[in-house]
Design a protein around this motif. Structure first.
Motif, PDB file in Angstrom:
ATOM      1  N   VAL A 273       0.807  -1.231   0.000  1.00 49.90           N
ATOM      2  CA  VAL A 273       0.000   0.000   0.000  1.00 49.90           C
ATOM      3  C   VAL A 273       0.834   1.273   0.000  1.00 49.90           C
ATOM      4  N   TRP A 274       2.137   1.202   0.182  1.00 49.29           N
ATOM      5  CA  TRP A 274       2.894   2.417   0.444  1.00 49.29           C
ATOM      6  C   TRP A 274       2.899   3.387  -0.733  1.00 49.29           C
ATOM      7  N   LYS A 275       2.795   2.891  -1.962  1.00 48.76           N
ATOM      8  CA  LYS A 275       2.857   3.799  -3.114  1.00 48.76           C
ATOM      9  C   LYS A 275       1.662   4.733  -3.164  1.00 48.76           C
ATOM     10  N   ARG A 276       0.456   4.165  -3.031  1.00 51.41           N
ATOM     11  CA  ARG A 276      -0.719   5.047  -3.086  1.00 51.41           C
ATOM     12  C   ARG A 276      -0.821   5.917  -1.835  1.00 51.41           C
ATOM     13  N   VAL A 277      -0.370   5.397  -0.682  1.00 48.41           N
ATOM     14  CA  VAL A 277      -0.385   6.212   0.526  1.00 48.41           C
ATOM     15  C   VAL A 277       0.616   7.360   0.410  1.00 48.41           C
ATOM     16  N   PHE A 278       1.743   7.115  -0.245  1.00 46.75           N
ATOM     17  CA  PHE A 278       2.736   8.181  -0.444  1.00 46.75           C
ATOM     18  C   PHE A 278       2.166   9.302  -1.305  1.00 46.75           C
ATOM     19  N   VAL A 279       1.446   8.951  -2.357  1.00 46.68           N
ATOM     20  CA  VAL A 279       0.828   9.979  -3.207  1.00 46.68           C
ATOM     21  C   VAL A 279      -0.203  10.781  -2.414  1.00 46.68           C
ATOM     22  N   VAL A 280      -1.027  10.095  -1.640  1.00 48.68           N
ATOM     23  CA  VAL A 280      -2.022  10.782  -0.815  1.00 48.68           C
ATOM     24  C   VAL A 280      -1.342  11.671   0.220  1.00 48.68           C
ATOM     25  N   ALA A 314      -7.102  10.863   5.719  1.00 45.13           N
ATOM     26  CA  ALA A 314      -6.771  10.515   4.332  1.00 45.13           C
ATOM     27  C   ALA A 314      -5.849   9.298   4.262  1.00 45.13           C
ATOM     28  N   ASN A 315      -4.835   9.242   5.113  1.00 44.26           N
ATOM     29  CA  ASN A 315      -3.924   8.097   5.082  1.00 44.26           C
ATOM     30  C   ASN A 315      -4.597   6.793   5.493  1.00 44.26           C
ATOM     31  N   PRO A 316      -5.361   6.748   6.603  1.00 42.57           N
ATOM     32  CA  PRO A 316      -6.080   5.501   6.893  1.00 42.57           C
ATOM     33  C   PRO A 316      -7.043   5.077   5.797  1.00 42.57           C
ATOM     34  N   VAL A 317      -7.675   6.041   5.134  1.00 43.55           N
ATOM     35  CA  VAL A 317      -8.577   5.703   4.019  1.00 43.55           C
ATOM     36  C   VAL A 317      -7.799   5.052   2.888  1.00 43.55           C
ATOM     37  N   ALA A 318      -6.621   5.615   2.568  1.00 46.45           N
ATOM     38  CA  ALA A 318      -5.807   5.037   1.493  1.00 46.45           C
ATOM     39  C   ALA A 318      -5.307   3.643   1.845  1.00 46.45           C
ATOM     40  N   VAL A 319      -5.003   3.417   3.120  1.00 43.67           N
ATOM     41  CA  VAL A 319      -4.489   2.112   3.535  1.00 43.67           C
ATOM     42  C   VAL A 319      -5.597   1.066   3.583  1.00 43.67           C
ATOM     43  N   ILE A 329      -8.809  11.821  -0.207  1.00 38.52           N
ATOM     44  CA  ILE A 329      -9.031  13.091   0.494  1.00 38.52           C
ATOM     45  C   ILE A 329     -10.526  13.406   0.569  1.00 38.52           C
ATOM     46  N   ALA A 330     -11.247  13.160  -0.520  1.00 35.00           N
ATOM     47  CA  ALA A 330     -12.694  13.389  -0.494  1.00 35.00           C
ATOM     48  C   ALA A 330     -13.382  12.465   0.506  1.00 35.00           C
ATOM     49  N   ARG A 331     -12.946  11.221   0.571  1.00 29.68           N
ATOM     50  CA  ARG A 331     -13.519  10.280   1.531  1.00 29.68           C
ATOM     51  C   ARG A 331     -13.202  10.709   2.963  1.00 29.68           C
ATOM     52  N   VAL A 403      -6.403   7.320  13.063  1.00 33.47           N
ATOM     53  CA  VAL A 403      -6.965   5.972  12.975  1.00 33.47           C
ATOM     54  C   VAL A 403      -8.254   5.878  13.783  1.00 33.47           C
ATOM     55  N   VAL A 404      -8.267   6.478  14.975  1.00 33.00           N
ATOM     56  CA  VAL A 404      -9.462   6.455  15.815  1.00 33.00           C
ATOM     57  C   VAL A 404     -10.605   7.203  15.135  1.00 33.00           C
ATOM     58  N   VAL A 405     -10.309   8.356  14.561  1.00 34.37           N
ATOM     59  CA  VAL A 405     -11.344   9.143  13.881  1.00 34.37           C
ATOM     60  C   VAL A 405     -11.876   8.391  12.664  1.00 34.37           C
ATOM     61  N   TYR A 406     -10.995   7.738  11.943  1.00 37.46           N
ATOM     62  CA  TYR A 406     -11.447   6.942  10.792  1.00 37.46           C
ATOM     63  C   TYR A 406     -12.378   5.821  11.239  1.00 37.46           C
ATOM     64  N   GLN A 407     -12.022   5.123  12.299  1.00 38.07           N
ATOM     65  CA  GLN A 407     -12.879   4.034  12.782  1.00 38.07           C
ATOM     66  C   GLN A 407     -14.248   4.555  13.204  1.00 38.07           C
ATOM     67  N   GLN A 408     -14.277   5.694  13.903  1.00 38.07           N
ATOM     68  CA  GLN A 408     -15.548   6.247  14.349  1.00 38.07           C
ATOM     69  C   GLN A 408     -16.378   6.738  13.165  1.00 38.07           C
ATOM     70  N   GLY A 409     -15.726   7.413  12.212  1.00 35.34           N
ATOM     71  CA  GLY A 409     -16.453   7.874  11.041  1.00 35.34           C
ATOM     72  C   GLY A 409     -17.006   6.743  10.206  1.00 35.34           C
ATOM     73  N   GLN A 410     -16.232   5.687  10.035  1.00 37.45           N
ATOM     74  CA  GLN A 410     -16.722   4.531   9.295  1.00 37.45           C
ATOM     75  C   GLN A 410     -17.872   3.852  10.034  1.00 37.45           C
TER      76      GLN A 410
END
Length: 418
Positions: A273-280, A314-319, A329-331, A403-410
């Motif tokens: 996953v590191w390539k797409r996470v690096f771009v994000v 944005a990074n947790p979403v990409a991962v 970023i939109a997600r 990571v915590v915010v991503y889990q709660q939002g999801q």
């Protein structure tokens, strides 16, 4: 004529809210009727549109509200309830970040040690290259520059040309620093949210197995313990001390082995996953840097803070969701916008506490009397270790907050009705 509206309706919380009470009547023309009903809906009271309202819609009506429990206004009550919910959500984020840190403390510490070491090495190499270019391009000598692995502070030649070289090498090394942070955030997201090797299993399966293996390695077998007891005569403290030291060394080795094995299990996932996470991460950095500069004015903080918060997941979403580029970023904005008010307090609070701890440590260490350093060195050592540990905990909790915010939002997205 006036039509007296005196219904008793049931609010969303089950309490009866009367629209005729001690506040007295208020005459409202036709154009304000809808505002009254919107106000009632805002205070969780629903007024049915009956034929009486339609019959008297062309004339002024009398509306009076009475709020229960001695409260002055339903709007104030709803505002207080909203603030209480936001405070509870902020505390929930902090507790969850602490829970993740407590459950994966040693792998997280190792990941960020490696990340900080990579950033430190990148800075040293960048500074050495800056000085080498300056010596060849500007004709400087090593004695004039000073230590070549650090930027020179000699005011004799730190002019515009040397600064331009510094800026050019900094821009060239900046993506390497971002890459180190990308690898660290990817590993943290996989560690806290997914099984690092085998899909379809519980997130903590690897950690649990590693902990159990570490515990098994740290324990002394009953046979060995019995042999030690039988071979050591009573009253011998040296053998007991040796056995305790061996047990402690085994525990330390088991902890280090658990830490290293857990990080190794994360390598295949990070490599995928590191390539797409690096771009994000680069896109997020391009947006964050001007927002941080604008936030220094403080007056622009109400405008910049929501936009900074929208980028945190944005990074947790990409991962974890496989989204790339601007889609991640939109997600992230979609997940965080309903949680902005709750995320702002821990986001700013952890940053402020982290900024306060470092100068506070220096002031406290400088304020200690010199006799403490000579006669009671354990006091300065304990204070220094305490401030350092507190700073590490606060910084790591801030790193785990996305990571915590991503889990709660999801979770809220899956629970909300479609």
């Amino acid at each position: 004529m006036q039509a007296a509206l005196q219904p008793a309706v049931r609010s969303g919380s089950g309490r009866t809210v009367s629209l005729a009470g001690r506040l007295g009547p208020a005459k409202l023309p036709q154009r304000h009727c809808q505002r009254v009903f919107r106000l009632c809906n805002h205070t969780a009271a629903r007024v049915p549109c009956t034929h009486q309202l339609r019959r008297h819609a062309s004339r002024p009506i009398t509306v009076a509200t009475a709020f229960p429990d001695g409260q002055d206004s339903g709007l104030d009550n709803s505002r207080k309830a909203r603030l209480q919910r936001q405070g509870q959500a902020s505390l929930h984020f902090v507790r969850q970040a602490w829970k993740l840190l407590k459950g994966h403390v040693w792998p997280i510490i190792l990941i960020f040690i490696l990340c900080d070491a990579a950033a430190f090495a990148t800075n040293r190499i960048s500074h050495r290259l800056t000085n080498e270019v300056a010596m060849r391009a500007l004709g400087l000598h090593a004695e004039e520059i000073g230590p070549l692995w650090w930027l020179s502070s000699n005011p004799a030649f730190t002019g515009s040309a040397y600064r331009w070289i510094i800026a050019a090498l900094f821009v060239a090394a900046f993506p390497v620093t971002i890459l180190a942070r990308t690898i660290a955030t990817s590993a943290i997201a996989l560690l806290c949210c997914k099984h690092p090797s085998t899909p379809g299993t519980s997130p903590n399966a690897t950690t649990t197995s590693a902990v159990s293996s570490a515990t098994a390695a740290a324990d002394i077998s009953p046979a060995a313990e019995a042999g030690a007891k039988s071979g050591v005569p009573e009253g011998t403290d040296t053998a007991a001390a040796d056995a305790t030291g061996a047990q402690n060394s085994r525990g330390i080795r088991a902890t280090i082995g658990h830490m290293v094995s857990t990080v190794r299990l994360l390598q295949p996932g990070v490599a995928a996953v590191w390539k797409r996470v690096f771009v994000v991460d680069m896109l997020v950095t391009v947006q964050v840097l001007p927002l941080q500069l604008a936030s220094l004015l403080l007056l622009t903080l109400p405008w910049t803070l929501p936009r900074l918060l929208d980028l945190q997941a944005a990074n947790p979403v990409a991962v974890l969701e496989g989204r790339e580029g601007w889609q991640a970023i939109a997600r992230s904005k979609e997940l965080i916008q309903p949680l902005r008010a709750a995320v702002a307090l821990p986001f700013l609070g952890l940053i402020v506490i982290s900024r306060i701890l470092e100068p506070l440590k220096g002031r406290v260490m400088a304020a200690l009397p010199m006799r403490y350093y000579r006669e009671l060195p354990e006091i300065p050592i304990a204070l220094y270790i305490g401030f350092t540990v507190a700073s590490v905990i606060i910084n790591r909790m801030h790193d785990l907050l996305p990571v915590v915010v991503y889990q709660q939002g999801q979770h809220q997205t899956t629970q909300s009705p479609s």
